[in-house]
Write an enzyme that holds these catalytic residues in place. Structure first.
Site, PDB file in Angstrom:
ATOM      1  CG  ASP A 133      -1.990   1.069   1.123  1.00  0.00           C
ATOM      2  OD1 ASP A 133      -2.564   1.237   0.033  1.00  0.00           O
ATOM      3  OD2 ASP A 133      -2.270   1.736   2.138  1.00  0.00           O
ATOM      4  CE1 TYR A 135      -0.567   9.204   3.965  1.00  0.00           C
ATOM      5  CE2 TYR A 135       1.711   9.960   4.085  1.00  0.00           C
ATOM      6  CZ  TYR A 135       0.395  10.062   4.493  1.00  0.00           C
ATOM      7  OH  TYR A 135       0.044  11.004   5.420  1.00  0.00           O
ATOM      8  CG  HIS A 140      -4.526  10.979   2.253  1.00  0.00           C
ATOM      9  ND1 HIS A 140      -5.584  10.948   3.128  1.00  0.00           N
ATOM     10  CD2 HIS A 140      -3.656  10.010   2.659  1.00  0.00           C
ATOM     11  CE1 HIS A 140      -5.378   9.988   4.027  1.00  0.00           C
ATOM     12  NE2 HIS A 140      -4.208   9.412   3.770  1.00  0.00           N
ATOM     13  NE  ARG A 149       4.296  15.266   9.939  1.00  0.00           N
ATOM     14  CZ  ARG A 149       3.630  14.261   9.373  1.00  0.00           C
ATOM     15  NH1 ARG A 149       3.289  13.210  10.094  1.00  0.00           N
ATOM     16  NH2 ARG A 149       3.312  14.315   8.095  1.00  0.00           N
ATOM     17  CD  GLU A 206      -6.096   4.606   4.311  1.00  0.00           C
ATOM     18  OE1 GLU A 206      -5.441   3.957   3.466  1.00  0.00           O
ATOM     19  OE2 GLU A 206      -5.584   5.143   5.301  1.00  0.00           O
ATOM     20  CD  GLU A 208      -5.378   2.790  -0.557  1.00  0.00           C
ATOM     21  OE1 GLU A 208      -4.590   2.155  -1.303  1.00  0.00           O
ATOM     22  OE2 GLU A 208      -5.246   2.859   0.678  1.00  0.00           O
ATOM     23  CG  ASP A 240      -5.519  -0.351   3.130  1.00  0.00           C
ATOM     24  OD1 ASP A 240      -5.642  -1.570   3.339  1.00  0.00           O
ATOM     25  OD2 ASP A 240      -4.557   0.309   3.534  1.00  0.00           O
ATOM     26  NE  ARG A 244      -7.762   6.686   9.146  1.00  0.00           N
ATOM     27  CZ  ARG A 244      -7.040   6.677   8.049  1.00  0.00           C
ATOM     28  NH1 ARG A 244      -5.756   6.409   8.094  1.00  0.00           N
ATOM     29  NH2 ARG A 244      -7.600   6.919   6.876  1.00  0.00           N
ATOM     30  CD  GLN A 247      -2.403   4.322  10.389  1.00  0.00           C
ATOM     31  OE1 GLN A 247      -3.588   4.163  10.092  1.00  0.00           O
ATOM     32  NE2 GLN A 247      -1.544   4.875   9.564  1.00  0.00           N
ATOM     33  CE1 TYR A 251       3.385   7.805  12.627  1.00  0.00           C
ATOM     34  CE2 TYR A 251       1.848   7.651  14.462  1.00  0.00           C
ATOM     35  CZ  TYR A 251       2.691   8.407  13.667  1.00  0.00           C
ATOM     36  OH  TYR A 251       2.840   9.746  13.911  1.00  0.00           O
ATOM     37  CE  LYS A 260      -4.160   2.291   7.115  1.00  0.00           C
ATOM     38  NZ  LYS A 260      -3.324   2.767   6.003  1.00  0.00           N
ATOM     39  CB  THR A 264      -7.171  -4.801   1.714  1.00  0.00           C
ATOM     40  OG1 THR A 264      -6.264  -4.327   2.705  1.00  0.00           O
ATOM     41  CG2 THR A 264      -7.096  -3.910   0.492  1.00  0.00           C
ATOM     42  CB  THR A 357      -6.148   7.916   1.124  1.00  0.00           C
ATOM     43  OG1 THR A 357      -6.125   6.878   2.110  1.00  0.00           O
ATOM     44  CG2 THR A 357      -7.478   8.633   1.189  1.00  0.00           C
ATOM     45  CD  GLU A 371      -7.894  12.959   3.572  1.00  0.00           C
ATOM     46  OE1 GLU A 371      -7.459  13.871   2.835  1.00  0.00           O
ATOM     47  OE2 GLU A 371      -8.093  11.803   3.184  1.00  0.00           O
TER      48      GLU A 371
END
Length: 423
Positions: A133, A135, A140, A149, A206, A208, A240, A244, A247, A251, A260, A264, A357, A371
């Site tokens: 997968d 990114y 996104h 962040r 997600e 995709e 996917d 959250r 994760q 992560y 994840k 899927t 995504t 989002e």
């Protein structure tokens, strides 16, 4: 002979202009039907599945190896290579043309080979060899980065230099319609001193696209842009599913894992790269210019419209919550495949690459609930007082995607999944 992508082609079977499956598409899948035969390979045309095994048995279709279409996956057919893919699609197109009597005027063969879609059970179309997968949507990645962040550090320093990805689980790639159970995992909400174990509370989707790899590459070898393109058999819709809260805790430092790995979902029809050829477009301008091995000479994105619909358990009808386009992707599928093999990683027939995504610049183009609800701070209002920040048990998600031609569309059908409670 007209090219199979010719907009003027007409099928002897009436196909509505709004159908995903006109004669210009001819996507491959695996199906079974009430006749008791084992799963085998078919092509979608209008409201029917064309049984390629029946055509092969009747000597109307020959790929050089008997029994290819009696298989329960597309892998053996894909392994035959791009020339066979193209030749076979052209022959199927010829058989379905309105002015060709070969199948049209053969009622016995038509009866055997054309199965009403309503009577067909669709299966996972490929034996998934490996799943990766990516990114690769700048919108996104920026949205997620701003949430966690701040605006000044939204994109990590490496993001604009290479397609970022992780290796997922091929074992839990499932066909559309498969119900998905809410995962359990370690959770550590803000303020908690130690983690706990329990059902995910922030379940997400997600939006995709999935790339189906139809040709292998050797271990130790790199790929050129042209080689990577030739290896791509086709595309599927891909959800996917993402936990959250699991994760967020797991992560660091190595990325997604259990969040994840639980499911899927992919659509049952694989739309070939050749069918999408008329809809190729250049992607966004890449700045800084990628390193030489990742530079592209061809337009490797697609003008492919995508929609997400959500139906809560208490709702009668689904509501559209996202509409975006595959053309927005910063890193193309070809670049993803080139980068994946660049270390010398061998690629196999049946490998599946998730695009990551797909989000666009507009608020209505966000391809995840993370989002859409802005990490739960902006709840999504549906109908009848139903509100969502993340998915609840009983919620059903369905994705649709299509490229719009002149008087026809090349579509993917749908990928659907319903959330069950954790055990």
């Amino acid at each position: 002979m007209p090219h199979p992508n010719d907009p003027a082609l007409r099928c002897f079977i009436p196909v509505d202009a709004s159908s995903d499956f006109p004669i210009q598409n001819l996507p491959y899948g695996v199906f079974s039907s009430k006749d008791g035969l084992a799963p085998r390979v078919g092509v979608a045309i209008g409201a029917y599945v064309l049984d390629l095994w029946e055509l092969e048995q009747d000597c109307r279709l020959d790929v050089g190896e008997l029994g290819i279409f009696a298989a329960p996956t597309l892998n053996a057919f894909m392994a035959l290579g791009p020339k066979v893919w193209s030749r076979t699609r052209a022959r199927i197109s010829q058989l379905l043309r309105h002015d060709n009597p070969e199948l049209r005027d053969n009622p016995a063969l038509r009866e055997r080979a054309l199965v009403p879609m309503a009577e067909a059970r669709l299966h996972l179309p490929i034996a998934v060899a490996g799943y990766t997968d990516f990114y690769s949507s700048k919108e996104h990645a920026t949205n997620v980065g701003v949430m966690f962040r701040g605006k000044d550090h939204a994109l990590q320093p490496n993001w604009l230099h290479m397609p970022i990805g992780y290796n997922g689980r091929a074992s839990t790639v499932v066909a559309s319609g498969t119900k998905v159970r809410r995962p359990r995992g370690q959770l550590k909400p803000p303020g908690a001193e130690v983690p706990s174990f329990g059902p995910c509370k922030r379940l997400d989707f997600e939006l995709e696209m999935g790339v189906v790899v139809g040709q292998p590459s050797a271990m130790g070898e790199m790929l050129t842009e042209t080689q990577a393109e030739d290896m791509i058999f086709g595309f599927v819709l891909l959800n996917d599913w993402s936990a959250r809260d699991i994760q967020q805790w797991e992560y660091v430092p190595l990325g997604p894992f259990q969040a994840k790995a639980f499911a899927t979902s992919i659509s049952p029809w694989v739309v070939t790269r050749e069918a999408l050829q008329p809809f190729r477009v250049h992607g966004p301008q890449q700045d800084p210019t990628p390193l030489p091995y990742l530079r592209q000479l061809q337009p490797n994105n697609y003008d492919l419209q995508l929609e997400v619909e959500l139906r809560a358990a208490q709702m009668q009808e689904p509501v559209r919550i996202c509409r975006t386009n595959f053309k927005y992707m910063y890193w193309s599928s070809v670049q993803q495949l080139v980068h994946h093999a660049s270390s010398g990683c061998a690629m196999n027939v049946g490998d599946l690459l998730g695009s990551g995504t797909i989000s666009g610049p507009g608020k209505h183009e966000r391809g995840s609930l993370l989002e859409i609800s802005w990490n739960g701070t902006e709840p999504l209002e549906l109908v009848g007082g139903v509100v969502r920040t993340f998915l609840e048990d009983g919620d059903s998600l369905s994705f649709h995607g299509w490229c719009q031609g002149e008087g026809y569309r090349v579509g993917f059908g749908e990928v659907e999944g319903t959330m069950l409670p954790a055990e």
